[in-house]
Design a protein around this motif. Sequence first.
Motif, mmCIF file in Angstrom:
data_model
loop_
_atom_site.group_PDB
_atom_site.id
_atom_site.type_symbol
_atom_site.label_atom_id
_atom_site.label_comp_id
_atom_site.label_asym_id
_atom_site.label_seq_id
_atom_site.Cartn_x
_atom_site.Cartn_y
_atom_site.Cartn_z
ATOM 1 N N SER A 2 0.808 -1.221 0.000
ATOM 2 C CA SER A 2 0.000 0.000 0.000
ATOM 3 C C SER A 2 0.843 1.274 0.000
ATOM 4 O O SER A 2 0.292 2.376 -0.014
ATOM 5 N N ARG A 3 2.135 1.138 -0.014
ATOM 6 C CA ARG A 3 2.996 2.325 0.075
ATOM 7 C C ARG A 3 3.224 2.934 -1.305
ATOM 8 O O ARG A 3 4.346 2.974 -1.823
ATOM 9 N N ALA A 4 2.158 3.426 -1.899
ATOM 10 C CA ALA A 4 2.208 4.027 -3.234
ATOM 11 C C ALA A 4 1.666 5.440 -3.153
ATOM 12 O O ALA A 4 0.574 5.668 -2.635
ATOM 13 N N LEU A 5 2.428 6.404 -3.672
ATOM 14 C CA LEU A 5 2.073 7.811 -3.559
ATOM 15 C C LEU A 5 1.760 8.412 -4.927
ATOM 16 O O LEU A 5 2.519 8.233 -5.889
ATOM 17 N N VAL A 6 0.657 9.150 -4.980
ATOM 18 C CA VAL A 6 0.280 9.925 -6.159
ATOM 19 C C VAL A 6 -0.056 11.335 -5.688
ATOM 20 O O VAL A 6 -0.850 11.511 -4.759
ATOM 21 N N THR A 7 0.548 12.348 -6.313
ATOM 22 C CA THR A 7 0.320 13.739 -5.900
ATOM 23 C C THR A 7 0.120 14.639 -7.113
ATOM 24 O O THR A 7 0.200 14.187 -8.259
ATOM 25 N N ASN A 8 -0.127 15.950 -6.844
ATOM 26 C CA ASN A 8 -0.251 16.925 -7.932
ATOM 27 C C ASN A 8 0.992 16.932 -8.818
ATOM 28 O O ASN A 8 0.910 16.877 -10.033
ATOM 29 N N HIS A 9 2.162 17.106 -8.196
ATOM 30 C CA HIS A 9 3.419 17.000 -8.928
ATOM 31 C C HIS A 9 4.442 16.309 -8.034
ATOM 32 O O HIS A 9 4.173 16.032 -6.876
ATOM 33 N N ALA A 16 -5.775 6.201 -2.283
ATOM 34 C CA ALA A 16 -5.833 7.635 -1.973
ATOM 35 C C ALA A 16 -4.782 8.364 -2.790
ATOM 36 O O ALA A 16 -3.660 7.861 -2.994
ATOM 37 N N VAL A 17 -5.146 9.538 -3.279
ATOM 38 C CA VAL A 17 -4.185 10.416 -3.932
ATOM 39 C C VAL A 17 -4.136 11.707 -3.133
ATOM 40 O O VAL A 17 -5.079 12.051 -2.420
ATOM 41 N N PHE A 18 -3.017 12.425 -3.240
ATOM 42 C CA PHE A 18 -2.766 13.547 -2.338
ATOM 43 C C PHE A 18 -2.633 14.850 -3.116
ATOM 44 O O PHE A 18 -1.835 14.950 -4.054
ATOM 45 N N ALA A 19 -3.414 15.841 -2.699
ATOM 46 C CA ALA A 19 -3.395 17.168 -3.311
ATOM 47 C C ALA A 19 -2.706 18.141 -2.375
ATOM 48 O O ALA A 19 -2.936 18.127 -1.165
ATOM 49 N N GLU A 20 -1.861 18.982 -2.928
ATOM 50 C CA GLU A 20 -1.101 19.924 -2.102
ATOM 51 C C GLU A 20 -1.937 21.128 -1.701
ATOM 52 O O GLU A 20 -2.758 21.609 -2.468
ATOM 53 N N ILE A 72 -6.871 13.462 -0.651
ATOM 54 C CA ILE A 72 -6.486 13.969 0.675
ATOM 55 C C ILE A 72 -5.523 15.136 0.499
ATOM 56 O O ILE A 72 -4.541 15.032 -0.238
ATOM 57 N N GLU A 73 -5.794 16.231 1.187
ATOM 58 C CA GLU A 73 -4.924 17.406 1.097
ATOM 59 C C GLU A 73 -3.734 17.264 2.044
ATOM 60 O O GLU A 73 -3.881 16.853 3.192
ATOM 61 N N LEU A 74 -2.550 17.598 1.535
ATOM 62 C CA LEU A 74 -1.333 17.620 2.345
ATOM 63 C C LEU A 74 -0.703 19.008 2.285
ATOM 64 O O LEU A 74 -0.926 19.770 1.350
ATOM 65 N N GLN A 82 0.276 11.753 9.574
ATOM 66 C CA GLN A 82 -0.999 11.209 10.024
ATOM 67 C C GLN A 82 -1.964 11.022 8.844
ATOM 68 O O GLN A 82 -2.653 10.012 8.737
ATOM 69 N N ARG A 83 -2.002 12.000 7.931
ATOM 70 C CA ARG A 83 -2.927 11.925 6.803
ATOM 71 C C ARG A 83 -2.515 10.855 5.810
ATOM 72 O O ARG A 83 -3.372 10.174 5.227
ATOM 73 N N ILE A 84 -1.229 10.697 5.579
ATOM 74 C CA ILE A 84 -0.758 9.638 4.673
ATOM 75 C C ILE A 84 -1.072 8.267 5.264
ATOM 76 O O ILE A 84 -1.558 7.375 4.563
ATOM 77 N N VAL A 85 -0.802 8.096 6.548
ATOM 78 C CA VAL A 85 -1.087 6.816 7.192
ATOM 79 C C VAL A 85 -2.569 6.496 7.122
ATOM 80 O O VAL A 85 -2.971 5.374 6.774
ATOM 81 N N THR A 86 -3.421 7.474 7.428
ATOM 82 C CA THR A 86 -4.861 7.258 7.373
ATOM 83 C C THR A 86 -5.323 6.927 5.958
ATOM 84 O O THR A 86 -6.116 5.984 5.733
#
Length: 307
Positions: A193-200, A247-251, A273-275, A299-303
């Motif tokens: 599950s340790r896969a990250l997707v973000t804006n850039h 989950a993908v992460f928006a800055e 999820i916003e970071l 905390q947000r990445i873990v959740t």
Amino acid sequence: MTRLGARALAGALAAVVAASVLTGCAPTADDRPLVVVSTNILGDVVAEVVGEEAEVLTLIRPGADPHSFEISAREAARLRVADLLVSNGLGLEEGLQQHLDAAAEEGVAGFVAGDAVAVLEYHEGDAAGVVDPHFWTDPQRMMAVVDALQPELSALDGVDGAAIERRSEAYLAELERLDGEMATAFAGIPAESRALVTNHHVFGYLAERYDFRVVGAAIPGGTTLAAPSPSDLADLVTAIDENGVGAVFAESSSPDRLMRALADGAGVHVEVIELYTESLTDEQGGAPDYLTMMRENTQRIVTGLSS
């Protein structure tokens, strides 16, 4: 002039003289060295290390994008008379670079944080081979910055170098504690599950430090000033699906509309999820300082990746 008037005038003059003497003896903020810092993340770190020994002017305001932020003429003028200019470097401050270069040409002493860390490079698309400026997502690299910065701050005229050294050691201990907390928290996320997707691309250093995979980013490369092509988004949707990304992460400094469209395009339920990644917030926000920002993101990445 009457005798009473003369005494009144003499008293007034005495008061003015006394006030001027007291003013001359009292220390003011202008008596301290001026340290100008480009980003608010580094500004917070510098302020923690230097304390009240120097005036710290941070250029990039809370919530702003460091890639595109610009400064006023007054701030540019102060930058050119700084005793020390602290910048991130590695191509991050695109909107400020002309001012940073002008200050250097005029002889302003500079400290480039990126010179103190082992840098990573991007490996995809047009940005392949370009250095990644987002080193602060790894607290150990921020420790390297503090180690290199402390002697520069201690050498400023008029400061108590020993006091700055003590504050530096205390802050390094805080960073060490933060790194341990993040490692422990991330250890609870299953490897698959340790896969990250973000804006850039902003999490390369965090990924290396804590064993994540960077699946991709909606905007290619390391700058928010680039734009994704339809094929970029199509490839990323495929990667999200193949990796089972939940989950993908928006800055916080960038709109999340693109990320929500991307999540919808994946054809599966993907939470957005916003970071806080490239900028701190004001005191009322969720990331008023670097340590809080990193703990909140953890905390947000873990959740997001554990659900």
